[in-house]
Motif scaffolding. Structure first.
Motif, PDB file in Angstrom:
ATOM      1  N   ASP A 140       0.828  -1.211   0.000  1.00 43.17           N
ATOM      2  CA  ASP A 140       0.000   0.000   0.000  1.00 43.17           C
ATOM      3  C   ASP A 140       0.862   1.262   0.000  1.00 43.17           C
ATOM      4  N   SER A 141       2.097   1.140   0.459  1.00 41.78           N
ATOM      5  CA  SER A 141       2.971   2.315   0.590  1.00 41.78           C
ATOM      6  C   SER A 141       3.936   2.472  -0.585  1.00 41.78           C
ATOM      7  N   TRP A 142       3.756   1.700  -1.664  1.00 37.71           N
ATOM      8  CA  TRP A 142       4.711   1.736  -2.795  1.00 37.71           C
ATOM      9  C   TRP A 142       4.845   3.142  -3.362  1.00 37.71           C
ATOM     10  N   GLU A 143       6.095   3.569  -3.563  1.00 34.88           N
ATOM     11  CA  GLU A 143       6.385   4.841  -4.230  1.00 34.88           C
ATOM     12  C   GLU A 143       7.489   4.624  -5.243  1.00 34.88           C
ATOM     13  N   ARG A 144       7.396   5.312  -6.347  1.00 29.11           N
ATOM     14  CA  ARG A 144       8.418   5.206  -7.382  1.00 29.11           C
ATOM     15  C   ARG A 144       9.746   5.699  -6.854  1.00 29.11           C
ATOM     16  N   GLY A 145      10.787   4.917  -7.085  1.00 28.60           N
ATOM     17  CA  GLY A 145      12.118   5.294  -6.624  1.00 28.60           C
ATOM     18  C   GLY A 145      13.114   5.312  -7.756  1.00 28.60           C
ATOM     19  N   ARG A 146      14.337   4.851  -7.467  1.00 34.66           N
ATOM     20  CA  ARG A 146      15.414   4.929  -8.464  1.00 34.66           C
ATOM     21  C   ARG A 146      16.070   3.558  -8.627  1.00 34.66           C
TER      22      ARG A 146
END
Length: 818
Positions: free
Chosen positions: A475-481
């Motif tokens: 639920d906490s997925w965020e685009r990173g690098r």
């Protein structure tokens, strides 16, 4: 293999194709192939990733074994076009054995600054050095009938949001700096293919850029080869076709196919442009000898002794000795401590699409053991330098579900040996954009301690240990690098275990919409948490030996496509390790393996520093050859090493928009003043200058003789003497400095070089050829190259900062056409 020029046959065949068949040649059939036209007996076109080898159709780290050659910056450090031509020829054989006839390489973008994650894949910060090496690589490759693909065209000098950012560069800077290597490889070596970059150039995507493709590439330079997109890098149907982009990759078509057919039928895209693109595909098939090749493409493994020897030789010639105070070479009987995170880990290549499944990976430890025997060596790791936890290997069961909620019965269950996945579709029949998986198995602790589990993924992920949720990006997925900027940043959890303790692992993954690249992947790893106690152990091992070799640097997780480095600092606590060892060891040799410059706060504390980059699969053997004095280090820096990050041209007081960019734009405000141009002008002195590299012998440069006419055409010759006893090599470098100029120009620019290998006491002549273009600047208003009349200083030396001779020549005013 005989190469094939375009013939009337290709012209005839293209007109025998239906419009639908012509359009089919303008997109891939699948990830690596352009489909055959069986009706006319036209063979398929197959490509493979490069440029430091030919991977074939396998995953980034699996599939058929291939030879791993030195990476681009190591090739750049050789300053040896003759050697690079041999490398190109050897990679051509590898390419054919992977069933392909087109190699996606060389990568010849310019190292604009020190943090680009793909600097390791590029040759140099200088366009002339890059251009000569690129032309040699292309010559070697294409002489064997394998097409080179120059990439990435153009202005892809950063990986941050590379698929959407605009590189805003004035035309003069493009013409004099970033376009030069492509121009040289086309005009000198007749490269057969070019790949456009992901980014926009001054607001227009490279694949849609008519000025770039049709005007500069084709009209100005006379390029008659094929222009393809980077994978998923074409976003338009009409604009790309009008611009002159021949081939959309990969397939099946996303923006072409029936969409393009409708535009041709409506008159929005001229039919003659379709014909021209299809003809370029046929011409490439003809040049590679595959126009009639209807055979099934297979991949084979064929490791050659001569290829291994060439890789080892290239590794020796790329090694740059940065400091040596009586420490190298190591000779005679002695006890050697080999410490550091890269000692027993073979760092042979960078990351991203340049990865392949190498035949072997020889670490520095392996190379020294082979040369000396293990009884003279001791080891301690000291610290880690991973960006991610090492992927968990073992026996695992993975169940695939044909939805993104792990619902129902699995579509397929399989046994896997490593907790990772990379690809467009997990198994046939599952929607590549709507699926999920559950992987289960066990892990056994190899020793007592605290271990860190971590994962990163392009979709939602969560990790359970002993049925307890320990880390999640669900639920906490965020685009990173990570994962080419499609993945989240690493999510970790620490546990403390005893040796032999077994931990149940369950990892769950579910897809989510992609951003720019259409694939899904996840990696799950575990590694022991190291601290100061481990450094103390390394110090004790080093203090008990006669000499300590500290193996530090980066890894393919740091130097990789899809992200830029956060700074110029060695990852983790490696600087602490070097300083601690140097304080106690009798002699300290730092063996660096990086894809570019790093800060060295411990430089004054150590006795020697040897930069070996990522020199291919024979890394440890080449490193041992140099350290033990069997060969003298043959490399020179192809990129300036600043003292600190703030000294670099993209950081010295420059605004955010210069790097890493702002509001979707990266402005090249430094213009021509990158690398040694920046440091040779008003910029700060570097830690190590461009072109620098020590040897185990010494050289003297005799008086130069400049035989140039008033146009600047001619040559400069000078005697070079090895004044020592050992065999070694020297690179004579010629920089041109205009004494007056009608426009702003760099303080000096490299225009030629010559590498000589000489035995002790031997003298030979270095010859560097010059042309009027070497004295010119690009005039945007007239679209010509102009030479101002006046005096120019030829600065001749062994690095940008070590100039032995200066010769003044007077050149007449001229106008040169592109």
């Amino acid at each position: 293999m005989k190469t094939h020029n375009s013939t009337p046959r290709a012209e005839r065949l293209v007109d025998e194709l239906t419009l639908e068949e012509q359009i089919s040649l303008m997109s891939g059939e699948d990830f690596w192939n352009v489909g055959a036209i069986e009706r006319l007996g036209i063979g398929a076109l197959r490509v493979t990733d490069g440029p430091n080898g030919a991977r074939g159709g396998g995953s980034l780290n699996g599939g058929t074994h291939s030879a791993a050659f030195p990476v681009g910056i190591a090739i750049g450090a050789t300053w040896n076009p003759e050697l690079v031509e041999k490398v190109g020829a050897a990679i051509a054989l590898e390419t054919r054995e992977k069933g392909a006839s087109v190699l996606l390489g060389p990568t010849i973008n310019i190292q604009r600054g020190p943090l680009n994650g793909r600097n390791f894949e590029c040759y140099s910060e200088d366009p002339i050095l890059t251009g000569y090496l690129a032309a040699a690589y292309v010559t070697g490759l294409q002489a064997q009938g394998v097409a080179a693909t120059l990439k990435h065209f153009i202005a892809n000098e950063s990986e941050i949001r590379r698929t959407v950012n605009s590189s805003d560069v004035d035309e003069r800077t493009l013409r004099e700096l970033y376009l030069v290597p492509f121009e040289m490889a086309i005009k000198q070596a007749n490269a057969w293919a070019v790949m456009t970059s992901y980014n926009r150039i001054n607001g227009t995507y490279a694949a849609d850029n008519k000025w770039l493709i049709s005007e500069v590439l084709r009209n100005d330079w006379g390029f008659d080869g094929l222009v393809m997109s980077d994978w998923f890098g074409l976003r338009s149907t009409k604009e790309g076709a009008i611009a002159g982009l021949d081939l959309e990759m990969p397939g099946p078509a996303l923006v072409r196919g029936n969409k393009l057919l409708e535009l041709v039928q409506s008159g929005d895209v001229p039919a003659e442009m379709i014909r021209a693109a299809a003809l370029n595909v046929l011409r490439l098939l003809e040049r590679t000898g595959d126009l009639d090749n209807m055979d099934e493409r297979t991949e084979i493994e064929n490791e050659r002794d001569e290829t291994r020897s060439l890789i080892r030789e290239a590794g020796v010639q790329s090694a740059v000795l940065l400091k040596n105070v009586g420490a190298l070479p190591l000779e005679g009987e002695m006890k050697i401590a080999v410490v550091g995170p890269n000692a027993k880990s073979a760092r042979v290549m960078g990351g991203g699409s340049a990865q392949l499944n190498a035949y072997r990976r020889v670490s520095p430890w392996d190379g020294l053991v082979d040369a000396l025997g293990e009884e003279t060596l001791t080891f301690a790791q000291g610290c880690r330098n991973d960006r991610f936890e090492p992927i968990i290997e073992g026996t695992f069961t993975r169940a695939w579900f044909a939805n993104d909620a792990l619902d129902g019965e699995p579509f397929k269950t399989e046994e896997i040996a490593a907790l990772e996945h990379f690809g467009s579709a997990p198994v046939e029949g599952v929607d590549p954009h709507n699926h999920s998986s559950r992987t289960t198995g066990t892990w056994t602790a190899p020793r007592d301690g605290t271990f860190r589990f971590g994962f990163h993924c392009t979709g939602k992920g969560r990790l359970f240990l002993n049925d307890k949720l320990m880390a999640e990006a669900w639920d906490s997925w965020e685009r990173g690098r990570t994962l080419f900027e499609e993945g989240c940043d690493p999510v970790t959890a620490d546990i403390t275990v005893k040796e032999g303790e077994t931990v149940d692992i369950r990892f769950e993954f579910a897809t989510k919409p992609n951003f720019d690249l259409f694939f899904h992947a996840h990696q799950v790893g575990v590694g022991r948490v190291l601290g100061m106690d481990d450094i103390e152990e390394a110090v004790e091992v080093a203090a008990a030996a006669d000499v300590a070799i500290v193996c530090v640097g980066r890894t393919a997780e740091w130097d990789t496509e899809g992200w830029d480095l956060p700074d110029m600092t060695l990852p983790g606590i490696q600087n602490d390790l070097v300083s601690a060892v140097a304080a106690k060891a009798h002699k300290t040799i730092v063996l660096l393996q990086t894809g570019g410059p790093v800060e060295m706060p411990w430089l004054d504390q150590v006795d020697a520093v040897l930069e070996c980059w990522y020199p291919g699969q024979e890394a440890g053997y080449a490193i041992a050859d140099v350290i033990l004095g069997k060969r003298s280090p043959g490399g020179k820096l192809p990129q300036t090493f600043p003292v600190k990050l703030d000294d670099a041209p993209t950081f010295s007081g420059t605004p955010q928009r210069t790097y890493p960019g702002e509001d979707g734009r990266v402005e090249y405000t430094e213009k021509l003043e990158i690398g040694y141009r920046h440091h040779s002008g008003d910029g700060p002195a570097p830690l190590f200058p461009f072109g620098f590299g020590l040897s185990y012998t010494t050289f003297s440069l005799g008086t130069p003789d400049a035989e140039l006419d008033e146009t600047g055409a001619g040559s400069v010759t000078l005697p070079v003497t090895n004044t020592g006893e050992r065999k070694g090599s020297e690179v004579v470098q010629l920089y041109i400095a205009p004494q007056t100029a009608s426009v702003d120009r760099p303080a000096m620019e490299l225009k030629g070089f010559a590498k000589l290998a000489l035995a002790g006491g031997m003298t030979d002549m270095a010859k560097i050829t010059l042309s009027p273009r070497d004295f010119a600047y690009f005039d945007v208003d007239s679209q010509t190259w102009k030479v101002d009349a006046g005096d120019y200083t030829l600065r001749i030396g062994t690095s940008a900062a070590d100039i032995a001779h200066e010769v003044t020549v007077t050149i007449a005013a001229q106008t040169l056409h592109v």
